[in-house]
Design a protein around this motif. Structure first.
Motif, PDB file in Angstrom:
ATOM      1  N   GLY A 226       0.167  12.356  19.848  1.00 44.34           N
ATOM      2  CA  GLY A 226       1.235  13.070  20.529  1.00 44.34           C
ATOM      3  C   GLY A 226       1.307  12.762  22.014  1.00 44.34           C
ATOM      4  N   LYS A 227       0.903  11.557  22.389  1.00 42.86           N
ATOM      5  CA  LYS A 227       0.899  11.158  23.799  1.00 42.86           C
ATOM      6  C   LYS A 227       2.187  10.393  24.120  1.00 42.86           C
ATOM      7  N   GLU A 228       2.639  10.548  25.339  1.00 39.38           N
ATOM      8  CA  GLU A 228       3.855   9.862  25.769  1.00 39.38           C
ATOM      9  C   GLU A 228       3.549   8.420  26.174  1.00 39.38           C
ATOM     10  N   GLU A 229       4.376   7.501  25.710  1.00 42.22           N
ATOM     11  CA  GLU A 229       4.282   6.114  26.117  1.00 42.22           C
ATOM     12  C   GLU A 229       5.168   5.910  27.341  1.00 42.22           C
ATOM     13  N   LYS A 230       4.581   5.475  28.426  1.00 46.81           N
ATOM     14  CA  LYS A 230       5.363   5.233  29.626  1.00 46.81           C
ATOM     15  C   LYS A 230       6.142   3.939  29.480  1.00 46.81           C
ATOM     16  N   ILE A 231       7.376   3.949  29.957  1.00 46.21           N
ATOM     17  CA  ILE A 231       8.218   2.779  29.851  1.00 46.21           C
ATOM     18  C   ILE A 231       8.536   2.221  31.238  1.00 46.21           C
ATOM     19  N   TYR A 232       8.894   0.965  31.254  1.00 47.52           N
ATOM     20  CA  TYR A 232       9.258   0.305  32.501  1.00 47.52           C
ATOM     21  C   TYR A 232      10.576   0.854  33.020  1.00 47.52           C
ATOM     22  N   VAL A 233      10.607   1.218  34.284  1.00 50.65           N
ATOM     23  CA  VAL A 233      11.816   1.668  34.955  1.00 50.65           C
ATOM     24  C   VAL A 233      12.048   0.775  36.144  1.00 50.65           C
ATOM     25  N   LYS A 234      13.163   0.104  36.190  1.00 51.78           N
ATOM     26  CA  LYS A 234      13.464  -0.829  37.288  1.00 51.78           C
ATOM     27  C   LYS A 234      13.607  -0.054  38.585  1.00 51.78           C
ATOM     28  N   PRO A 235      12.857  -0.424  39.605  1.00 49.85           N
ATOM     29  CA  PRO A 235      12.944   0.283  40.888  1.00 49.85           C
ATOM     30  C   PRO A 235      14.334   0.151  41.511  1.00 49.85           C
TER      31      PRO A 235
END
Length: 237
Positions: A226-235
């Protein structure tokens, strides 16, 4: 009373210098002045370790299973070291996963055992291998096909991948992502050996599919915990 004979493979030596033998993901032990590293596969014969291990300085060279003397910077030993690191990384991921009660631990253990066989094949350059060497270190396609079955099984249970995932999702998942990255490096080390005709192509195939398996397994571990997967966010510019 005589000590019992060893049950594992014996280490072949030339004088006081140790030779790589099959079964080791990181190759054999190498002689060092004053202190030699013990063979990770266990005893090679009776008597205390201090009596069995070589003490001669290797002068920057080590031996393959076929008996060749090569510089320690040779790409064969680079590939062996990367494979050994990979097994260690998977072992760490397995410990984190064990704490969470994951059911794929036996698979990870099997992978580590297969990496020992990968190391055996790498340590046996085909250019100098005799028939006896080839029979002992042959690497088949069967483990590759098994990995593909595991990949399909976990992929069917995962949500669609819609963004670039960063290594995250809890300790188990992050450690599996790290193992995947090490696996990619091991594959990059092995591919030139295969292209040069020094290693079996199935070894490179196995590492290629293994990195995909570790990626899918990392996502699966995050989902089960139940852990969140962090995703790439373009700066923002």
């Amino acid at each position: 009373t005589a000590a019992p004979a060893a049950t594992g493979p014996r280490r072949s030596t030339r004088g006081r210098e140790t030779q790589v033998v099959p079964g080791g993901g990181g190759g054999g032990t190498e002689g060092a002045r004053g202190r030699a590293r013990p063979d990770p596969r266990g005893s090679a014969g009776p008597g205390p370790a201090s009596e069995r291990l070589p003490r001669a300085f290797s002068k920057g060279f080590s031996s393959t299973f076929t008996g060749e003397r090569r510089p320690k910077g040779d790409r064969i030993f680079e590939a062996l070291g990367a494979t050994d690191e990979l097994s260690s990384a998977i072992g760490l991921a397995g410990e984190f996963s064990s704490e969470k009660g994951h059911t794929f631990l036996e698979q990870l253990h099997k992978v580590q055992c297969m990496l020992q066989d990968v190391g055996s094949n790498i340590a046996t350059p085909l250019s100098s291998a005799r028939e006896a060497h080839l029979k002992r270190t042959f690497f088949s396609e069967k483990p590759v096909l098994e990995l593909e079955q595991w990949i399909d099984s976990y992929s069917e249970q995962l949500p669609p991948l819609r963004a670039f995932i960063l290594p995250s999702g809890g300790k188990s998942s992050a450690a599996l992502h790290f193992s995947r990255a090490v696996c990619r490096r091991a594959e990059r080390c092995v591919v030139p050996l295969v292209q040069a005709g020094e290693a079996d192509p199935n070894v490179a195939k196995y590492l290629n599919r293994l990195s995909d398996y570790l990626f899918v397994l990392a996502r699966y571990a995050a989902m089960k915990e139940g852990k969140e997967e962090k995703i790439y966010v373009k700066p923002e510019p």
